[in-house]
Design a protein around this motif. Sequence first.
Motif, short mmCIF file in Angstrom:
data_model
loop_
_atom_site.label_atom_id
_atom_site.label_comp_id
_atom_site.label_asym_id
_atom_site.label_seq_id
_atom_site.Cartn_x
_atom_site.Cartn_y
_atom_site.Cartn_z
N ALA A 25 31.08 -40.32 76.69
CA ALA A 25 30.47 -41.15 75.65
C ALA A 25 29.30 -40.41 75.01
N GLU A 26 28.53 -39.71 75.80
CA GLU A 26 27.42 -38.92 75.25
C GLU A 26 27.96 -37.85 74.31
N GLU A 27 29.07 -37.23 74.70
CA GLU A 27 29.67 -36.19 73.88
C GLU A 27 30.17 -36.76 72.54
N LEU B 35 29.13 -36.07 68.55
CA LEU B 35 30.13 -35.67 67.55
C LEU B 35 30.19 -36.64 66.37
N LYS B 36 30.00 -37.91 66.63
CA LYS B 36 30.10 -38.94 65.58
C LYS B 36 28.75 -39.24 64.93
N ILE C 229 34.16 -47.05 66.94
CA ILE C 229 33.23 -47.46 65.88
C ILE C 229 33.08 -46.32 64.86
N PRO C 230 32.65 -46.65 63.64
CA PRO C 230 32.54 -45.62 62.60
C PRO C 230 31.45 -44.58 62.90
N ASP C 231 31.63 -43.40 62.34
CA ASP C 231 30.60 -42.36 62.42
C ASP C 231 29.30 -42.90 61.82
N ALA D 147 31.67 -46.47 77.67
CA ALA D 147 32.64 -45.38 77.79
C ALA D 147 32.92 -44.74 76.43
N ARG D 148 33.58 -43.61 76.50
CA ARG D 148 34.00 -42.88 75.30
C ARG D 148 34.82 -43.78 74.38
#
Length: 167
Positions: A144-146, A150-151, A126-128, A119-120
């Motif tokens: 979660a894909e989005e 972004l990260k 977690i870190p980028d 899940a998102r």
Amino acid sequence: MDPIVSQVIERLKKRNEQSSEVTYSKNITVPTDDVFVNSANLIIKKVSIELISELYRLNTANPWISWILKGLDYEVDFQLNISKYSINFIPLVMIRDWPILFVVDGKNPIYSFQSKIIARSNLAAIPDNSIVVMDNNQKLTNEAEEISSLKNLKLQVRTDENCIWQK
């Protein structure tokens, strides 16, 4: 407060903020246990696939494994720096459950999740620029894909939970 107690508390606070680095080589002797007393965070550089395999098997005949296990007894947070080519040699159980953080090239931590649906909220925590290792039975939610995009997370899918040398 007793001066000795306050000194001990101050020393423990300082230890928790201290980090140390060592470079792994099977040809050199392991560092002394003093590093565990002085630092609560330890980075081991240039970790080999062989060391990961020995650690997974808890081969205490290897002095590096005994030393790492002793560090865990001291509640040291270990970061093992590996190359990107070593990821497939790490059993998922080590990534998920062991009190060790694997990091690629000293900057990209590796994570894995147990649930079949990621899940998102899992990825947001977690870190980028992290690497997420999944097996092919796991799926990401749309959110979660989005967040993954972004990260700037790198997703690496395995055909099963075992690593290469476990077969």
